[in-house]
Write an enzyme that holds these catalytic residues in place. Structure first.
Site, PDB file in Angstrom:
ATOM      1  N   CYS A   1       0.824  -1.205   0.000  1.00 53.56           N
ATOM      2  CA  CYS A   1       0.000   0.000   0.000  1.00 53.56           C
ATOM      3  C   CYS A   1       0.866   1.267   0.000  1.00 53.56           C
ATOM      4  O   CYS A   1       1.633   1.495  -0.919  1.00 53.56           O
ATOM      5  CB  CYS A   1      -0.972  -0.041   1.183  1.00 53.56           C
ATOM      6  SG  CYS A   1      -2.372   1.080   1.050  1.00 53.56           S
ATOM      7  N   HIS A   2       0.763   2.107   1.047  1.00 51.60           N
ATOM      8  CA  HIS A   2       1.553   3.326   1.129  1.00 51.60           C
ATOM      9  C   HIS A   2       2.985   3.063   1.609  1.00 51.60           C
ATOM     10  O   HIS A   2       3.836   3.953   1.526  1.00 51.60           O
ATOM     11  CB  HIS A   2       0.908   4.328   2.099  1.00 51.60           C
ATOM     12  CG  HIS A   2      -0.330   4.995   1.580  1.00 51.60           C
ATOM     13  ND1 HIS A   2      -1.542   4.337   1.515  1.00 51.60           N
ATOM     14  CD2 HIS A   2      -0.547   6.255   1.109  1.00 51.60           C
ATOM     15  CE1 HIS A   2      -2.456   5.171   1.032  1.00 51.60           C
ATOM     16  NE2 HIS A   2      -1.885   6.328   0.772  1.00 51.60           N
TER      17      HIS A   2
END
Length: 271
Positions: A199-200
């Site tokens: 994800c991030h």
């Protein structure tokens, strides 16, 4: 552990939250209260249980990943995995892989930055448990806390066979500012051991300056940052390039976890 994944935080009614907040205000006049109301947004309660994600159309494989019995619980026996996480980690992206790796027999430690409260002038209230726990979120909603095992200044590359970093909109920002975290990631990368980020989280790898020439993926909003850090970004559920594994989103947790398992098993058999 899976029961913890499926738990839903009980949240008090909005009215109760507002009342408590009002009692805590040090307000000296009606005018001050009016200004404070203009500076604050309305309280909203968002309920996003993990069960909603697992039951969503198109996520049948993700649901099966968690609810199908693990056949061999010794696949990762003897493997040691560090999870680098801070306040604001995406709940399913940490607890999902942690549950799976432990089911496979791995030793998994939650590693957080050393406790560093914000300066008093920031006006933030930090709960006592923040000294020993980190806060989970679901998208942008805080949902609970988990206890960490060690801090980043206490660990060495030789302690672990792999490291993985969950996402969450805030978690990576907290991690990438911590010098102990960045130094550990850099040293771990030099060792050739596995680094996995979802994800991030790949922005932490960008801050560690280890993405030049690497093929990877990440949450759509940060893909330009990964390219600016020298990486070649592709929009795929999971990407493996050497000792680096990356994924995009909570819907990719199963593919991400299996890729980490596969990498460690292959490394084990080639030794």
């Amino acid at each position: 552990m899976l029961a913890g994944i499926m738990s839903v935080l009980a949240i008090s009614p909005v009215e109760a939250q507002v009342t408590v907040h009002a009692k805590q205000m040090n307000v000296h006049s009606v005018n001050e209260l009016d200004i404070l109301n203009q500076l604050a947004s309305k309280t909203a309660v968002v309920n996003m249980p993990v069960s909603q994600l697992l039951n969503a159309p198109g996520n049948e494989a993700l649901r099966a990943f968690f609810f199908s019995p693990v056949k061999d619980k010794t696949v990762l026996k003897g493997k040691r995995i560090a999870v680098l996480a801070a306040d604001g980690f995406e709940e399913i992206e940490l607890l999902g892989p942690v549950w799976y790796f432990r089911e496979l027999g791995a030793q998994v430690d939650i590693v957080a930055p050393k406790y560093n409260p914000a300066p008093e002038r920031y006006g933030l209230s930090t709960p006592e448990m923040a000294k020993t726990h980190i806060m989970a979120i679901q998208y942008l909603q805080p949902v609970g806390w988990i206890k960490f095992d060690r801090t980043a200044d206490q660990i060495n590359v030789s302690d672990y066979d792999a490291v993985f970093i969950p996402g969450g909109a805030w978690n990576p920002d907290n991690l990438r500012y911590d010098k102990d975290v960045i130094k550990f990631v850099q040293d771990f990368n030099q060792s050739g051991k596995l680094i996995a980020a979802i994800c991030h989280a790949p922005v932490v790898l960008a801050s560690a300056d280890i993405l030049k020439g690497k093929k990877l993926t990440g949450y759509w909003n940060i893909q330009v940052d990964l390219e600016n850090a020298g990486g070649t970004v592709v929009d795929e559920p999971v990407v493996t390039d050497g000792n680096l594994i990356t994924s995009r989103h909570p819907i990719d947790v199963a593919d991400f976890s299996k890729a980490v398992e596969s990498w460690l098993v292959k490394r084990k058999t080639t030794r």
